[in-house]
Enzyme design. Structure first.
Site, short mmCIF file in Angstrom:
data_model
loop_
_atom_site.label_atom_id
_atom_site.label_comp_id
_atom_site.label_asym_id
_atom_site.label_seq_id
_atom_site.Cartn_x
_atom_site.Cartn_y
_atom_site.Cartn_z
CE1 TYR A 40 0.50 -0.39 11.93
CE2 TYR A 40 -1.58 -1.41 12.50
CZ TYR A 40 -0.25 -1.52 12.17
OH TYR A 40 0.32 -2.76 12.08
CG HIS A 98 4.67 -2.02 15.60
ND1 HIS A 98 3.79 -1.02 15.26
CD2 HIS A 98 4.65 -2.88 14.57
CE1 HIS A 98 3.27 -1.29 14.07
NE2 HIS A 98 3.77 -2.42 13.64
N1 LIG Z 1 3.00 -5.89 13.15
C1 LIG Z 1 3.35 -5.39 11.99
O1 LIG Z 1 4.50 -4.96 11.77
C2 LIG Z 1 2.33 -5.33 10.88
C3 LIG Z 1 2.76 -5.10 9.56
C4 LIG Z 1 1.79 -5.08 8.56
C5 LIG Z 1 0.46 -5.29 8.86
N2 LIG Z 1 0.08 -5.48 10.17
C6 LIG Z 1 -1.35 -5.67 10.52
O2 LIG Z 1 -1.90 -6.66 9.66
C7 LIG Z 1 -3.07 -6.14 9.04
C8 LIG Z 1 -3.31 -6.79 7.70
O3 LIG Z 1 -2.26 -6.48 6.80
P1 LIG Z 1 -2.48 -5.59 5.51
O4 LIG Z 1 -3.64 -4.71 5.75
O5 LIG Z 1 -1.20 -4.95 5.16
O6 LIG Z 1 -2.72 -6.67 4.37
P2 LIG Z 1 -3.80 -7.83 4.08
O7 LIG Z 1 -4.78 -7.96 5.19
O8 LIG Z 1 -3.02 -9.02 3.67
O9 LIG Z 1 -4.53 -7.29 2.77
C9 LIG Z 1 -5.36 -6.18 2.78
C10 LIG Z 1 -5.69 -5.87 1.33
O10 LIG Z 1 -6.41 -6.96 0.77
C11 LIG Z 1 -7.62 -6.51 0.18
N3 LIG Z 1 -8.65 -7.52 0.48
C12 LIG Z 1 -9.18 -7.82 1.68
N4 LIG Z 1 -10.08 -8.80 1.57
C13 LIG Z 1 -10.12 -9.14 0.25
C14 LIG Z 1 -10.88 -10.09 -0.49
N5 LIG Z 1 -11.76 -10.88 0.12
N6 LIG Z 1 -10.67 -10.14 -1.84
C15 LIG Z 1 -9.78 -9.32 -2.44
N7 LIG Z 1 -9.03 -8.40 -1.78
C16 LIG Z 1 -9.21 -8.31 -0.45
C17 LIG Z 1 -7.94 -5.19 0.86
O11 LIG Z 1 -8.62 -4.34 -0.03
P3 LIG Z 1 -10.14 -3.83 0.30
O12 LIG Z 1 -10.02 -2.83 1.40
O13 LIG Z 1 -10.56 -3.26 -1.01
O14 LIG Z 1 -10.94 -5.05 0.69
C18 LIG Z 1 -6.56 -4.64 1.16
O15 LIG Z 1 -6.06 -3.93 0.05
C19 LIG Z 1 -2.79 -4.63 8.99
O16 LIG Z 1 -3.96 -3.89 8.73
C20 LIG Z 1 -2.19 -4.41 10.34
O17 LIG Z 1 -3.22 -4.34 11.33
C21 LIG Z 1 1.00 -5.53 11.16
#
Ligand SMILES: NC(=O)c1ccc[n+]([C@@H]2O[C@H](COP(=O)([O-])OP(=O)(O)OC[C@H]3O[C@@H](n4cnc5c(N)ncnc54)[C@H](OP(=O)(O)O)[C@@H]3O)[C@@H](O)[C@H]2O)c1
Length: 268
Positions: A40, A98
């Protein structure tokens, strides 16, 4: 028994100074569990934010993940040691694989035993996996023993509730960590979630997170906005009733957004 805070912070895409400031803001709001990964480019920001927060190291739970490019036994331990140097706050709390190596291109036993060895060396308090289907969880149990893995981090949100994997995990008393729990923000405009959220006086995102936690999962939503960080944090205070839970369960439609070439054969 090490307890993992149920509501954590994802850091994917939160690179550079702005990313570090978002992580610091989350720590100010109250988040005490931060999820990063070698791939990341946020490990250094996580360490910076934790140091700048002034919080004792023991109060923040840090997860990182060994990238699929580092699974070979000639690289594995160096990559973990490099992560610890980059984060710069001592051992991590949880170290994950991962992605499993597709078709055992890197032998499964090699990297899983290296993971256990990293724990023995004190590089991490807990070990776990990510993107593992049931069949690989079974192999993990046969190799390392029952209860050794603290979590399996997988895509779970209201539109992808991973029912088969969840049932399997429950049968093994294994906690799943829901990544992308807000379906990248899509849940915020969902009419069902909005209706339930209004009833509880919170945002639709908080309702989605409260649902996932009530299902027994850990959640790691990401946000760079203080307002959204605070809105999501409110999930901790929401108690959904049986009708709310049923309505959100019905949103499942098997929608998976992370499915790269290297992905294993999923259960759901
Ligand atoms: N292990 C793996 O393979 C893997 C894969 C994918 C992700 N991950 C982990 O999971 C974490 C979360 O996944 P993600 O970041 O892809 O997606 P997510 O948490 O489902 O969504 C993040 C998005 O939602 C928006 N958001 C957050 N709170 C909100 C709210 N209250 N209202 C409206 N929009 C909102 C954020 O925008 P703003 O910034 O504008 O709030 C951002 O664009 C990652 O950061 C990573 O650490 C792990």
């Amino acid at each position: 028994m090490v307890e993992i805070p149920k509501l954590g912070l994802g850091t994917y895409g939160r690179t550079g100074e702005n990313g570090m400031l978002a992580i610091l803001k989350a720590l100010e709001v109250g988040y005490r569990h931060i999820d990063t990964a070698q791939s990341y480019d946020t490990e250094a920001s996580v360490g910076d934010a934790v140091r700048r927060s002034g919080l004792p190291r023991s109060e923040v739970f840090i997860t990182t993940k060994v990238a699929d490019t580092q699974l070979d036994k000639s690289r594995f331990m160096d990559s973990v040691e490099h992560s610890l140097e980059t984060i710069g706050v001592g051992p991590v709390d949880l170290l994950l694989i991962h992605w499993p190596s597709k078709n055992d291109a890197i032998p499964f036993e090699d990297y899983m035993l290296a993971l256990a060895e990293a724990q023995r060396r004190g590089h991490t308090r807990l070990i776990g996996v990510s993107n593992f289907p049931g069949v690989l969880l079974e192999r993990t149990e046969r190799l390392l023993g029952p209860g050794v893995i603290a979590t399996n981090q997988v895509e779970i949100h209201p539109y992808m509730q991973a029912p088969k994997l969840t049932a399997y995990a429950r049968s093994k008393d294994l906690t799943l960590t829901a990544y992308q729990p807000l379906c990248r923000g899509a849940v915020a405009s969902d009419p069902v979630l909005r209706r339930i959220a209004d009833k509880h006086g919170v945002s639709a995102s908080a309702a989605a997170l409260a649902f996932l936690v009530a299902e027994g999962h850990l959640v790691i939503p990401a946000s760079a906005s203080e307002a959204n960080l605070r809105a999501n944090w409110q999930a901790r205070d929401v108690i959904l009733d049986a009708e709310d839970m049923q309505a959100i369960r019905a949103l499942h439609r098997g929608e998976r957004s992370i499915n790269p070439e290297k992905a294993p054969i999923w259960d759901d």
